[in-house]
Design an enzyme around this catalytic site. Sequence first.
Site, PDB file in Angstrom:
ATOM      1  N   TYR A  87      -8.319   5.143   8.541  1.00 41.89           N
ATOM      2  CA  TYR A  87      -8.304   5.481   9.964  1.00 41.89           C
ATOM      3  C   TYR A  87      -9.341   6.581  10.146  1.00 41.89           C
ATOM      4  CZ  TYR A  87      -3.916   2.920  10.789  1.00 41.89           C
ATOM      5  OH  TYR A  87      -2.957   1.940  10.914  1.00 41.89           O
ATOM      6  N   LYS A 123       2.812  -0.626  15.166  1.00 39.01           N
ATOM      7  CA  LYS A 123       4.262  -0.639  15.388  1.00 39.01           C
ATOM      8  C   LYS A 123       4.802  -1.877  16.119  1.00 39.01           C
ATOM      9  CE  LYS A 123       5.614   2.937  13.330  1.00 39.01           C
ATOM     10  NZ  LYS A 123       5.248   2.312  12.066  1.00 39.01           N
ATOM     11  N   PRO A 149      -2.189  -0.286  19.424  1.00 42.16           N
ATOM     12  CA  PRO A 149      -2.020  -0.740  18.029  1.00 42.16           C
ATOM     13  C   PRO A 149      -2.277   0.313  16.953  1.00 42.16           C
ATOM     14  CG  PRO A 149      -4.026  -1.651  18.994  1.00 42.16           C
ATOM     15  CD  PRO A 149      -3.322  -0.934  20.092  1.00 42.16           C
ATOM     16  N   TYR A 165       4.977   6.127   9.964  1.00 40.60           N
ATOM     17  CA  TYR A 165       4.102   4.988   9.652  1.00 40.60           C
ATOM     18  C   TYR A 165       4.830   3.948   8.790  1.00 40.60           C
ATOM     19  CZ  TYR A 165      -0.295   2.563   8.808  1.00 40.60           C
ATOM     20  OH  TYR A 165      -1.295   1.623   8.771  1.00 40.60           O
ATOM     21  N   HIS A 181       0.856  -1.200   0.000  1.00 42.56           N
ATOM     22  CA  HIS A 181       0.000   0.000   0.000  1.00 42.56           C
ATOM     23  C   HIS A 181       0.886   1.242   0.000  1.00 42.56           C
ATOM     24  CE1 HIS A 181      -4.020  -1.779   1.625  1.00 42.56           C
ATOM     25  NE2 HIS A 181      -3.436  -2.587   0.771  1.00 42.56           N
TER      26      HIS A 181
HETATM   27  P1  FAD Z   1       4.679 -12.412  20.956  1.00 40.27           P
HETATM   28  O1  FAD Z   1       4.122 -12.372  19.574  1.00 40.27           O
HETATM   29  O2  FAD Z   1       3.752 -12.189  22.078  1.00 40.27           O
HETATM   30  O3  FAD Z   1       5.401 -13.807  21.128  1.00 40.27           O
HETATM   31  C1  FAD Z   1       5.854 -14.284  22.392  1.00 40.27           C
HETATM   32  C2  FAD Z   1       5.878 -15.801  22.386  1.00 40.27           C
HETATM   33  O4  FAD Z   1       6.427 -16.256  23.633  1.00 40.27           O
HETATM   34  C3  FAD Z   1       4.479 -16.400  22.285  1.00 40.27           C
HETATM   35  O5  FAD Z   1       4.448 -17.380  21.253  1.00 40.27           O
HETATM   36  C4  FAD Z   1       4.240 -17.006  23.664  1.00 40.27           C
HETATM   37  O6  FAD Z   1       3.436 -18.178  23.616  1.00 40.27           O
HETATM   38  C5  FAD Z   1       5.656 -17.325  24.111  1.00 40.27           C
HETATM   39  N1  FAD Z   1       5.804 -17.397  25.583  1.00 40.27           N
HETATM   40  C6  FAD Z   1       5.236 -16.595  26.507  1.00 40.27           C
HETATM   41  N2  FAD Z   1       5.602 -16.948  27.734  1.00 40.27           N
HETATM   42  C7  FAD Z   1       6.428 -18.010  27.591  1.00 40.27           C
HETATM   43  C8  FAD Z   1       7.131 -18.839  28.507  1.00 40.27           C
HETATM   44  N3  FAD Z   1       7.063 -18.647  29.832  1.00 40.27           N
HETATM   45  N4  FAD Z   1       7.876 -19.855  28.024  1.00 40.27           N
HETATM   46  C9  FAD Z   1       7.975 -20.070  26.684  1.00 40.27           C
HETATM   47  N5  FAD Z   1       7.309 -19.326  25.776  1.00 40.27           N
HETATM   48  C10 FAD Z   1       6.557 -18.301  26.222  1.00 40.27           C
HETATM   49  N6  FAD Z   1       2.130  -4.823  15.317  1.00 40.27           N
HETATM   50  C11 FAD Z   1       2.519  -4.307  14.118  1.00 40.27           C
HETATM   51  O7  FAD Z   1       3.722  -4.070  13.941  1.00 40.27           O
HETATM   52  N7  FAD Z   1       1.645  -4.044  13.103  1.00 40.27           N
HETATM   53  C12 FAD Z   1       0.315  -4.255  13.263  1.00 40.27           C
HETATM   54  O8  FAD Z   1      -0.450  -4.062  12.327  1.00 40.27           O
HETATM   55  C13 FAD Z   1      -0.144  -4.745  14.529  1.00 40.27           C
HETATM   56  N8  FAD Z   1      -1.436  -4.986  14.745  1.00 40.27           N
HETATM   57  C14 FAD Z   1      -1.841  -5.569  15.905  1.00 40.27           C
HETATM   58  C15 FAD Z   1      -3.164  -5.856  16.065  1.00 40.27           C
HETATM   59  C16 FAD Z   1      -3.581  -6.460  17.230  1.00 40.27           C
HETATM   60  C17 FAD Z   1      -5.020  -6.747  17.385  1.00 40.27           C
HETATM   61  C18 FAD Z   1      -2.659  -6.811  18.257  1.00 40.27           C
HETATM   62  C19 FAD Z   1      -3.102  -7.504  19.514  1.00 40.27           C
HETATM   63  C20 FAD Z   1      -1.315  -6.548  18.095  1.00 40.27           C
HETATM   64  C21 FAD Z   1      -0.895  -5.923  16.926  1.00 40.27           C
HETATM   65  N9  FAD Z   1       0.435  -5.650  16.728  1.00 40.27           N
HETATM   66  C22 FAD Z   1       0.837  -5.062  15.549  1.00 40.27           C
HETATM   67  C23 FAD Z   1       1.421  -5.999  17.758  1.00 40.27           C
HETATM   68  C24 FAD Z   1       2.167  -7.344  17.473  1.00 40.27           C
HETATM   69  O9  FAD Z   1       1.230  -8.374  17.262  1.00 40.27           O
HETATM   70  C25 FAD Z   1       3.106  -7.683  18.637  1.00 40.27           C
HETATM   71  O10 FAD Z   1       3.864  -6.547  18.953  1.00 40.27           O
HETATM   72  C26 FAD Z   1       4.049  -8.869  18.295  1.00 40.27           C
HETATM   73  O11 FAD Z   1       3.354 -10.084  18.350  1.00 40.27           O
HETATM   74  C27 FAD Z   1       5.253  -8.934  19.255  1.00 40.27           C
HETATM   75  O12 FAD Z   1       6.032 -10.066  18.946  1.00 40.27           O
HETATM   76  P2  FAD Z   1       6.896 -10.789  20.059  1.00 40.27           P
HETATM   77  O13 FAD Z   1       7.607 -11.897  19.378  1.00 40.27           O
HETATM   78  O14 FAD Z   1       7.686  -9.786  20.796  1.00 40.27           O
HETATM   79  O15 FAD Z   1       5.844 -11.336  21.119  1.00 40.27           O
HETATM   80  C1  DHB Z   2      -3.949  -3.524  11.399  1.00 42.52           C
HETATM   81  C2  DHB Z   2      -3.643  -3.405  12.730  1.00 42.52           C
HETATM   82  C3  DHB Z   2      -3.290  -2.178  13.230  1.00 42.52           C
HETATM   83  O1  DHB Z   2      -2.972  -2.035  14.538  1.00 42.52           O
HETATM   84  C4  DHB Z   2      -3.245  -1.062  12.400  1.00 42.52           C
HETATM   85  O2  DHB Z   2      -2.908   0.146  12.925  1.00 42.52           O
HETATM   86  C5  DHB Z   2      -3.543  -1.198  11.065  1.00 42.52           C
HETATM   87  C6  DHB Z   2      -3.900  -2.448  10.560  1.00 42.52           C
HETATM   88  C7  DHB Z   2      -4.331  -4.858  10.879  1.00 42.52           C
HETATM   89  O3  DHB Z   2      -4.455  -5.793  11.686  1.00 42.52           O
HETATM   90  O4  DHB Z   2      -4.517  -4.996   9.659  1.00 42.52           O
END
Ligand code: FAD
Ligand code: DHB
Length: 445
Positions: free
Chosen positions: A222, A318, A314, A405, A93
């Site tokens: 948005y 980021k 969210p 962004y 996009h």
């Molecule tokens: P996580 O994805 O949380 O992974 C951590 C892993 O560790 C998990 O698999 C968990 O099971 C495991 N774990 C936990 N505790 C233990 C333990 N004690 N022992 C072993 N394993 C364990 N970010 C963006 O950049 N762009 C977006 O568009 C965006 N949209 C989002 C929309 C929603 C609805 C949400 C909820 C989040 C969004 N995010 C977005 C944020 C993004 O999903 C997270 O920041 C990302 O998942 C972080 O990755 P991570 O690997 O740090 O943690």
């Molecule tokens: C999506 C999630 C977000 O947090 C955002 O700002 C834009 C898009 C998504 O899940 O597509």
Amino acid sequence: MVLIKNSRSRETEAIGSNALPKRTQVGIVGAGPAGLLLSHLLHRAGIGSVIFESRSRREVESTLRAGVLEQGTVDLLNETGVGERMRQEGCVHHGIELRFDGQRHRVPLSDLTGGRAITLYAQHEVIRDLVKARLDAGGTIAFDVSNVSIRDFDSTKPCIRFDRGGTTRELACDFIAGCDGFHGTCRPSVPAQSRTEYVRHYPFAWFGILAKAPPFAPELIYAHHARGFSLVSTRSPEIQRLYFQCDPNDAVENWTDERIWNELQARLTTDDGWEMAPGSIFQKAIIAMRSFVLEPMQFGALFLAGDAAHIVPPTGAKGLNLAVADVHVLATAFAEYYASGRKGLLDQYSALSLERVWRAEHFSWWMTSMLHRFDDDPFQNQLQIAQLKYVATSRAGATTLAENYVGLPLATPVSDRTPIWRGPCAGATPHRLHSSDASLNRSAT
Ligand code: FAD
Ligand code: DHB
């Protein structure tokens, strides 16, 4: 317990029939985007790692979360050989729409950032690609382990303890990477007096849905509205992702499909009569909103990365991208250490990552504050409209949104011989001082 191990591994020394090594260079807790990408980048640098994950492979690969990948994230996945499916199935996009006061305003992201763009590609697809890449390369991911704990990370002999098949075992490592998300075990293992935590809670949440429908718009929308924020995103030509602001104490059961579509239509309405045809909703969830930063991100041999160290609301998309930026820095620093024995880059991991983290925290807070409804605060509402008009009409205002962004460039070491980083704020859209500014600078020093 399911242990996935490719017997061709040269990274790890298997012990008997247990197929888990006795020790590894970097022990990683968590198989989210941070842990998996770190392991992948380390492998490419010839560094061994083992990942411990408390959930099953199926759960990890099917948890629905992020969708927006920054340019730097996309480039890194492509450059390191895990971008093939993203290139085929992801959608690039070049702009987003801001919608307020019944009007639409396009922010031309690529025009404002020298051609940078975002890619819509679901987080669980990134995870599938990374799991496959690790296993194909002989990497070790221990899924379904329980009672993971990290020990002695303030010494030269850190280890990870875990339960497997009814017995408790330990894996010795040089370093531990805490990539276990916000609710993981690594951050709380650091003594409270050694960490500072910055927290902000928001008085609202997001209601997220996935629906079978054709795209509602060519680019993300948005929308600011008196009824609250809403966001139109996409996953594929058949699946759409939408969110709307809700009460954090609300319950999914309170929202019938009909009520959801009516609410979205009301918040997204425009003076030119924009309409959305309801699709078939197959997933609903309420998502909490918070900002959180841990300082520092390193404690002895323990390095925290991703959601384990910081959370953003969210609205700026980021979180996943910050996790990617963290492990890019961390893997580069480990590579320098194992190649030369120098710890210079590792020592700067926390400070350098926090520079980007705080930039993203500010941007996510700013987007959240500009777009959401704050109850009974007409003053705030007027400020929001003033800010939205500025972003919609001023090139400077729009560029501020656009360059944050699409994402600031990933940090790179300044030179092979100097263990100093060129950080993310070194110039997103580089600019020069005007000569008059330069002379002001000179006279000031
Ligand atoms: P996580 O994805 O949380 O992974 C951590 C892993 O560790 C998990 O698999 C968990 O099971 C495991 N774990 C936990 N505790 C233990 C333990 N004690 N022992 C072993 N394993 C364990 N970010 C963006 O950049 N762009 C977006 O568009 C965006 N949209 C989002 C929309 C929603 C609805 C949400 C909820 C989040 C969004 N995010 C977005 C944020 C993004 O999903 C997270 O920041 C990302 O998942 C972080 O990755 P991570 O690997 O740090 O943690
Ligand atoms: C999506 C999630 C977000 O947090 C955002 O700002 C834009 C898009 C998504 O899940 O597509």
